[in-house]
Design an enzyme around this catalytic site. Structure first.
Site, PDB file in Angstrom:
ATOM      1  N   CYS A 147       0.836  -1.202   0.000  1.00  0.00           N
ATOM      2  CA  CYS A 147       0.000   0.000   0.000  1.00  0.00           C
ATOM      3  C   CYS A 147       0.880   1.265   0.000  1.00  0.00           C
ATOM      4  O   CYS A 147       1.555   1.533  -0.977  1.00  0.00           O
ATOM      5  CB  CYS A 147      -0.978  -0.061   1.169  1.00  0.00           C
ATOM      6  SG  CYS A 147      -2.291   1.145   1.013  1.00  0.00           S
ATOM      7  N   HIS A 198      -3.658  -5.271   0.742  1.00  0.00           N
ATOM      8  CA  HIS A 198      -3.025  -5.688   2.004  1.00  0.00           C
ATOM      9  C   HIS A 198      -2.991  -7.214   2.117  1.00  0.00           C
ATOM     10  O   HIS A 198      -3.954  -7.821   2.577  1.00  0.00           O
ATOM     11  CB  HIS A 198      -3.797  -5.102   3.198  1.00  0.00           C
ATOM     12  CG  HIS A 198      -3.601  -3.639   3.348  1.00  0.00           C
ATOM     13  ND1 HIS A 198      -2.614  -3.086   4.128  1.00  0.00           N
ATOM     14  CD2 HIS A 198      -4.247  -2.600   2.777  1.00  0.00           C
ATOM     15  CE1 HIS A 198      -2.664  -1.776   4.044  1.00  0.00           C
ATOM     16  NE2 HIS A 198      -3.649  -1.443   3.231  1.00  0.00           N
ATOM     17  N   GLU A 224      -1.613  -8.978   4.235  1.00  0.00           N
ATOM     18  CA  GLU A 224      -1.663  -9.408   5.640  1.00  0.00           C
ATOM     19  C   GLU A 224      -3.085  -9.467   6.188  1.00  0.00           C
ATOM     20  O   GLU A 224      -3.336 -10.086   7.223  1.00  0.00           O
ATOM     21  CB  GLU A 224      -0.806  -8.474   6.518  1.00  0.00           C
ATOM     22  CG  GLU A 224      -1.374  -7.071   6.765  1.00  0.00           C
ATOM     23  CD  GLU A 224      -1.146  -6.094   5.609  1.00  0.00           C
ATOM     24  OE1 GLU A 224      -0.834  -6.550   4.487  1.00  0.00           O
ATOM     25  OE2 GLU A 224      -1.292  -4.871   5.822  1.00  0.00           O
TER      26      GLU A 224
END
Ligand code: XMP
Length: 507
Positions: A79, A167, A169
């Site tokens: 990002c 993202h 994660e």
């Protein structure tokens, strides 16, 4: 040497999660502030740049000197991290018309790309960004797109640089863990060698070097973190470690004796201090929750300090601080908010150096280390218990009699949870003594006695919690037991509030 991936933190709420995901892959990693890249650490095998609340155009946006690692180590920008790289190398980053937030699907994925290996066609990713990359620098190419974001992921044709606008994660990125694994293992060459056993081996070695023949003191609380820290230190320096366990009189029934016995079985050198008289004296007549906490906090430091001073040649104070307590998080203003310490003010006052052997571990890793060290399961899976103990579960003033009533009721509840196999399914449980009396009847007699509330919650981090849906039969059993066995209690309620808006403790 333990190889590691460095995660540069630009202040995103999900930075810790990147670390969490890598650790789950048994990849050792460290999160450091965006401007603290360890240039001289030869054990670093790759760099991940996190997201950020900033736009690259903001005056105070966190900027890193990319020359410190680009061209030397593989880099993955996530990002803002991806935007920072693209912008620095001459690409364009623009504010999107609307902030893109939520699920999206990868409509294009470059074939045979190392970062995107085994990412399924149309894979769902999680987007959360205000800015978007509209033009890549020269010699960079698109490797994935969504219908709305054409540069969803990119790669440099010259250097080992990858960037993703989404993202990986985040839980909602279906193949996110795969992407992080591709980066850490295939691109950086990580061996996924982090294990509790390797942690113990390297930490014991480091502690021996760090502490030499110095004396160390450590405050034990009965909780998992301080206990694991003590056993680890004991393995490294043996009798040079002195542990202090303060009983403020507000522990659970028989807790002090049981925990002392556990510690002694583990071979720890422990001084147990019974200071309950002092605490009851100081708490007499105090009803305000915050004042109770302050009195107990200060009292604890006084007692600990007095004991610690007897060990005149102590040079170190060891603590069971763990990773989430001490990650230096970045506020929007750019100030670094430093870790909190469990025994506030003591190290400075006593001129001690701090030793925190668990400071890079997450809670479940602390438990893995504890198991590997051979600690008993009941110490490792013990529920969290607040530092001020039962004081925050007795509403109103505190007396030894009230503590005893609460200890009895709490013991019935907690033992019951264990006997019914429910203990390990809940985060934390306890009983609250209410400042309320109610009418009841026992035999032929009218009673006018106290009410207690049972509290049991499920949670993953205590930041939010739900009341545990305990079986009715169990609650009926506990209620009967408490009312029949605990003198002074004739009514039992169950707290069905979640957090937020309630909290776990009542005070
Ligand atoms: P709350 O009540 O804020 O609790 O939802 C969240 C977690 O923190 C524990 N807790 C404390 N722990 N000192 C502590 O060491 C305190 O003053 C304290 N107050 C709450 C609580 O038991 C729960 O695990």
């Amino acid at each position: 040497m333990q190889e590691k991936i460095i995660i540069l933190d630009y202040g995103s709420q999900t930075t810790q999660l990147i670390g969490r995901r890598l650790r789950d892959l048994n990849m050792y990693c460290e999160i450091v502030p965006y401007n603290k890249f360890p240039k001289h650490d030869s054990s670093v095998i790759g760099v991940i740049m996190s997201g950020s609340p900033f736009s690259v155009y903001d005056e105070n946006a966190f900027k890193t000197n990319l020359n410190d690692f680009i061209g030397k180590l593989p880099v993955l920008g996530i990002c803002y991290g991806a935007q920072h790289i693209a912008y620095t190398f001459g690409g364009n980053v623009e504010s999107a018309d609307t902030r893109e937030y939520g699920r999206a699907n990868l409509s294009y994925i470059e074939e045979n790309n190392l970062l995107l290996k085994d990412v399924k066609p149309n894979s769902q990713v999680w987007m959360s960004h205000g800015d978007t990359i509209t033009k890549l620098p020269e010699d960079f190419r698109i490797i994935a797109s969504t219908p709305k974001v054409s540069i969803a992921a990119y790669q440099s044709n010259k250097e080992k640089i990858w960037g993703v606008q989404f993202h990986p994660e985040a839980f909602h990125s279906e193949d996110g863990v795969q992407i992080l694994k591709n980066f850490a293992v295939d691109i950086c060459g990580g061996k996924q060698s982090w294990s509790a056993a390797s942690f113990i081996e390297s930490t014991v070695k480091e502690l021996k070097e760090q502490l030499g023949n110095d004396r160390v003191i450590l405050g034990l609380s009965g909780g998992v973190d301080s206990s694991v820290a003590a056993v680890l230190l004991n393995k490294a320096i043996g009798r040079n470690l002195t542990c202090i366990f303060v009983d403020h009189g507000l522990l659970r029934k028989n807790e002090f004796t049981n925990v002392m016995r556990d510690y002694e079985c583990l071979g720890l050198n422990v001084i147990g201090v019974n200071a309950s008289v002092k605490f009851f004296e100081e708490l007499k007549g105090i009803t305000d929750p915050e004042q109770k906490r302050k009195i107990i906090g200060k009292g604890f430091i006084d007692v600990f300090d007095a004991e610690a001073h007897k060990i005149t040649d102590a040079k170190w104070l060891a603590q069971g601080t763990i990773y989430p307590d001490c990650i230096e998080s970045l506020s929007i203003t750019g100030t670094v908010i430093k870790s909190h310490h469990n025994v506030g003010g003591l190290p400075e006052k006593m001129k001690l150096q701090l030793c925190e052997p668990l400071r890079l571990l997450f809670k479940d890793e602390v438990r893995r280390v504890g198991r590997e060290l051979g600690m008993p399961e009941h110490l490792i899976t013990r529920h969290p218990f607040p530092g001020p103990g039962l004081a925050v579960r007795i509403l109103g003033d505190i007396t030894p009699e009230k503590v005893e009533i609460l200890q009895e009721a709490d013991d019935i509840f907690i033992s019951g949870l264990r006997e019914w196999g429910l203990y390990d399914h809940i985060w934390q449980a306890g009983v609250i003594l209410l400042p309320v009396q109610s009418v009841g009847v026992m035999g032929d007699e009218r009673t006018y006695e106290q009410a207690v509330a049972l509290r049991a919650v499920t949670s993953t981090d205590a930041m939010s919690a739900d009341w545990a849906h305990l079986p009715y039969e169990f609650m009926a059993h506990i209620s009967n037991q408490i009312i029949n066995k605990v003198r002074g209690v004739n009514r039992v309620c169950y707290d069905i509030s979640s957090k937020p808006p309630a909290t776990i403790e009542w005070e």
